[in-house]
Design a protein around this motif. Structure first.
Motif, mmCIF file in Angstrom:
data_model
loop_
_atom_site.group_PDB
_atom_site.id
_atom_site.type_symbol
_atom_site.label_atom_id
_atom_site.label_comp_id
_atom_site.label_asym_id
_atom_site.label_seq_id
_atom_site.Cartn_x
_atom_site.Cartn_y
_atom_site.Cartn_z
ATOM 1 N N ARG A 1 4.789 2.665 -17.708
ATOM 2 C CA ARG A 1 4.510 4.107 -17.621
ATOM 3 C C ARG A 1 5.731 4.942 -18.009
ATOM 4 N N LEU A 2 6.422 4.508 -19.065
ATOM 5 C CA LEU A 2 7.589 5.236 -19.561
ATOM 6 C C LEU A 2 7.109 6.275 -20.556
ATOM 7 N N MET A 3 7.024 7.488 -20.125
ATOM 8 C CA MET A 3 6.437 8.541 -20.936
ATOM 9 C C MET A 3 7.271 8.795 -22.190
ATOM 10 N N ASN A 4 6.601 8.912 -23.322
ATOM 11 C CA ASN A 4 7.228 9.322 -24.580
ATOM 12 C C ASN A 4 8.324 8.369 -25.046
ATOM 13 N N ARG A 5 8.115 7.076 -24.805
ATOM 14 C CA ARG A 5 9.035 6.066 -25.297
ATOM 15 C C ARG A 5 8.251 4.898 -25.894
ATOM 16 N N GLY A 6 8.968 4.087 -26.667
ATOM 17 C CA GLY A 6 8.383 2.849 -27.161
ATOM 18 C C GLY A 6 7.678 2.941 -28.489
ATOM 19 N N VAL A 7 7.520 4.139 -29.039
ATOM 20 C CA VAL A 7 6.859 4.328 -30.336
ATOM 21 C C VAL A 7 7.640 5.375 -31.124
ATOM 22 N N ILE A 8 7.843 5.112 -32.404
ATOM 23 C CA ILE A 8 8.447 6.125 -33.277
ATOM 24 C C ILE A 8 7.361 7.125 -33.650
ATOM 25 N N ARG A 9 7.377 8.218 -32.945
ATOM 26 C CA ARG A 9 6.353 9.259 -33.109
ATOM 27 C C ARG A 9 7.004 10.599 -32.819
ATOM 28 N N GLU A 10 6.666 11.603 -33.586
ATOM 29 C CA GLU A 10 7.255 12.922 -33.384
ATOM 30 C C GLU A 10 7.058 13.383 -31.944
ATOM 31 N N GLY A 11 8.148 13.830 -31.331
ATOM 32 C CA GLY A 11 8.121 14.299 -29.951
ATOM 33 C C GLY A 11 8.585 13.271 -28.944
ATOM 34 N N LYS B 1 0.824 -1.212 0.000
ATOM 35 C CA LYS B 1 0.000 0.000 0.000
ATOM 36 C C LYS B 1 0.860 1.265 0.000
ATOM 37 N N ALA B 2 2.057 1.161 0.561
ATOM 38 C CA ALA B 2 2.952 2.321 0.562
ATOM 39 C C ALA B 2 3.422 2.643 -0.851
ATOM 40 N N ALA B 3 3.645 1.613 -1.672
ATOM 41 C CA ALA B 3 4.040 1.835 -3.069
ATOM 42 C C ALA B 3 2.849 2.271 -3.910
ATOM 43 N N ALA B 4 1.673 1.749 -3.575
ATOM 44 C CA ALA B 4 0.467 2.081 -4.343
ATOM 45 C C ALA B 4 0.132 3.566 -4.252
ATOM 46 N N ARG B 5 0.464 4.207 -3.152
ATOM 47 C CA ARG B 5 0.175 5.639 -2.976
ATOM 48 C C ARG B 5 0.818 6.483 -4.066
ATOM 49 N N TYR B 6 1.898 5.977 -4.643
ATOM 50 C CA TYR B 6 2.647 6.747 -5.635
ATOM 51 C C TYR B 6 2.523 6.162 -7.043
ATOM 52 N N GLY B 7 1.532 5.329 -7.258
ATOM 53 C CA GLY B 7 1.345 4.751 -8.583
ATOM 54 C C GLY B 7 2.322 3.642 -8.913
ATOM 55 N N GLY C 1 22.224 7.581 -22.119
ATOM 56 C CA GLY C 1 21.092 7.012 -21.400
ATOM 57 C C GLY C 1 20.594 7.910 -20.287
ATOM 58 N N GLN C 2 19.375 7.658 -19.859
ATOM 59 C CA GLN C 2 18.753 8.443 -18.790
ATOM 60 C C GLN C 2 18.297 7.529 -17.667
ATOM 61 N N VAL C 3 18.322 8.051 -16.453
ATOM 62 C CA VAL C 3 17.676 7.374 -15.334
ATOM 63 C C VAL C 3 16.171 7.579 -15.477
ATOM 64 N N LEU C 4 15.414 6.502 -15.373
ATOM 65 C CA LEU C 4 13.960 6.560 -15.513
ATOM 66 C C LEU C 4 13.337 6.488 -14.119
ATOM 67 N N TYR C 5 12.778 7.588 -13.682
ATOM 68 C CA TYR C 5 12.230 7.684 -12.329
ATOM 69 C C TYR C 5 10.760 7.270 -12.303
ATOM 70 N N SER D 1 6.382 -0.684 -27.575
ATOM 71 C CA SER D 1 5.260 0.115 -27.086
ATOM 72 C C SER D 1 4.541 -0.525 -25.908
ATOM 73 N N TRP D 2 4.439 -1.856 -25.917
ATOM 74 C CA TRP D 2 3.708 -2.492 -24.818
ATOM 75 C C TRP D 2 4.461 -2.351 -23.496
ATOM 76 N N PRO D 3 5.746 -2.721 -23.399
ATOM 77 C CA PRO D 3 6.424 -2.500 -22.117
ATOM 78 C C PRO D 3 6.543 -1.029 -21.733
ATOM 79 N N ALA D 4 6.674 -0.132 -22.707
ATOM 80 C CA ALA D 4 6.719 1.298 -22.376
ATOM 81 C C ALA D 4 5.398 1.738 -21.762
ATOM 82 N N THR D 5 4.294 1.272 -22.333
ATOM 83 C CA THR D 5 2.973 1.570 -21.768
ATOM 84 C C THR D 5 2.828 0.938 -20.398
#
Length: 552
Positions: free
Chosen positions: A474-484, A209-215, A535-539, A467-471
């Protein structure tokens, strides 16, 4: 297509890269990188299109016909251009501070990894400093990590097998809260290994439940992967549902010969039923019929209480040895019998003895070693464990190709290697387990299950690694070749794509991976690491909540 080709014929396209220097950068370049002529798989499962891909400031800037120049140009004619591949079950956290280049990951097309089955490499309060270190030194892949419930348990209870008191449970939740606010993606368990195996379902719900509070996500090496696999999947779902978290089943398998061809579909029914009632549950998998873990997993859980020294002391006690042998036959409460799941000692193969005197036995089954030494197989295992300088590793040949193919077809499975980056080129990862999945897993998905066996279409295989693991994570703006979106890219030659790592030669790089870009920077060029560390750290989402609370 004809108009596209006619216009393209008027363009002078020269393949260059950052490392070969085949053409000097032009000051008039409109983009940092342009990948031309490729068969672009967007990652969402769509068929490929013939297109150029332009990148600026680390992100996709244009997809289609790109007449403008790039500072770096890549001619991908006849090659496939996909989003960078994502490994959702990784063990690189302990390696990246020492080898940030993660060559074996990148050489098989992987640009992003999610670690943490055993948690972060540091305590909860030290996570910010750990992530800052990675950012300061630079890393060649994107990396995020879970935090383990076991880390919270050990911080409060040590190696004890007992249940926490109410006050101790609150302290455990506080540890997880700290980890989540520092950027952990969620909470993990590895429930076949003590002291994680000492945790009850109720304890895991309350701490979760402590982890669930933050998604956060709840991800688990479930309590049993053999004849009890369906029951164990149900428990994982109950933990996530009770705590209010999505559920990820690590390295989905049926490790039990009598259940091959039967239990995997039962798992599907349980997961599908949970999803239909609104529980966000999915799984990942590697594509080999042998698992790999410590040989100590063959010892009932109660004997591990107190840690490694206590275990060795028990193994040196003849009366306790006799009890352990009996329980390897009859079972023991709270212990998954991995010997039974493998089908016997002849299917448990020593992979790393961690002792020069015993290295001669590497590659041999425990049954074979027992025959050569005149010992009982259980005594062979006990002696190897006691004599090892570190965790003695073994392969367990306990899965079937049919079940791998069945699970790959589930729409909610993604791909995870259960292996980390190698410490040195030509060597294994920090686990000390020389499993071919460390060097071949991602490529093998396509080489064997798309090209050879026609289990998946190429588009679906790419979706499962992009795209599926990125979704899912919850890896924002990754997993799909799309502008931006962030420009993680894997360019590969389908005809040449082959995994070459085997159990006998586990450190062989695959063929067919031509270029890999991480956040728009060429990191692999014609199969060679460029040394780039983009590379980036993914928070996890909890860090943003914590920063907002402090006004940062």
């Amino acid at each position: 297509m004809m108009a596209f080709a006619v216009i393209r014929a008027a363009l002078v396209v020269v393949a260059i890269s950052q490392t070969t220097g085949a053409q000097q950068p032009t000051p008039r370049a409109s983009y940092d990188v342009v990948i031309r002529n490729g068969r672009v798989l967007d990652g969402a499962g769509n068929p490929w299109i013939l297109a150029d891909v332009a990148i600026r400031d680390g992100r996709f800037a244009k997809i289609g016909l790109v007449p403008e120049r790039g500072r770096v140009e890549i001619d991908a004619r006849g090659k496939y251009v996909s989003p960078g591949w994502i490994d959702v079950m990784d063990h690189s956290g302990y390696v990246l501070p020492r080898n940030p280049q993660a060559e074996n990951k990148l050489m098989m097309g992987v640009t992003t990894t999610i670690g943490g089955e055993g948690g972060t490499p540091v305590k909860a309060a030290e996570i910010p400093a750990f992530f800052h270190q990675l950012e300061e030194q630079g890393i060649s892949i994107n990396f995020g990590s879970y935090f383990s419930e076991t880390q919270a348990r050990v911080a409060v209870l040590g190696q004890s097998a007992r249940a926490p008191t109410a006050a101790e449970l609150e302290r455990m939740r506080a540890v997880v809260d700290t980890a989540m606010r520092a950027g952990a993606i969620g909470m993990t368990t590895a429930l076949i290994y003590p002291p994680s195996s000492y945790a009850t379902t109720a304890e895991l719900i309350e701490v979760g439940k402590a982890a669930a509070r933050y998604g956060g996500i709840y991800a688990s090496h479930i309590r049993g992967e053999g004849k009890e696999v369906v029951q164990s999947v149900r428990e994982a779902i109950a933990i996530g549902e009770g705590a209010g978290m999505p559920v990820e089943i690590f390295h989905l398998k049926v490790a039990y010969g009598p259940g091959w061809g039967i239990l995997m579909d039962s798992v599907r029914q349980v997961v599908d039923a949970a999803r239909q009632r609104g529980v966000d549950v999915a799984a990942d998998m590697y594509v080999y019929t042998a698992g790999g873990t410590g040989l100590e997993a063959t010892i009932p859980s109660w004997a591990h209480e107190g840690g490694g020294d206590s275990l060795v002391a028990r193994l040196n006690n003849p009366a306790i040895r006799a009890r352990l042998k009996r329980e390897q036959q009859t079972g023991s409460p709270g212990w998954w019998n991995i010997i039974e799941s493998a089908g016997g000692w002849d299917r448990v193969v020593l992979a790393n003895a961690r002792n020069p005197a015993n290295d001669k036995y590497n590659g041999k089954s425990i049954a074979q070693i027992a025959k050569e030494t005149g010992k009982d197989p259980a005594d062979v295992a006990f002696d190897l464990i006691a004599q090892g300088d570190g965790r003695v590793m073994a392969f367990y040949h306990m899965m079937s190709e049919k079940d791998i193919e069945t699970a790959l077809r589930f729409p909610w499975t993604s791909i995870g290697s259960d292996a980390g980056a190698a410490l040195k080129v030509g060597e294994g990862d920090a686990l000390g387990l020389p499993h071919p999945r460390s060097f071949g897993n991602a490529v093998r998905v396509i080489a064997k299950y798309v090209k050879e066996r026609n289990v998946l279409t190429l588009e679906e295989a790419i979706r499962k690694m992009t795209s599926w693991p990125a979704t899912r994570m919850r890896l924002m703006n990754r997993g799909v070749i799309r502008e931006g979106n962030w420009a993680d890219v894997t360019v590969f030659d389908l005809a040449a794509l082959e995994d070459r790592a085997t159990y006998e030669k586990p450190f062989e790089y695959p063929t067919g991976i031509e270029w890999v870009l991480v956040n728009g920077v060429v990191t692999v060029d014609h199969g060679k690491h460029t040394g780039a560390r983009a590379g980036q750290v993914l928070y996890g989402p909890g860090r943003q909540t914590a920063l907002a609370a402090t006004g940062k």
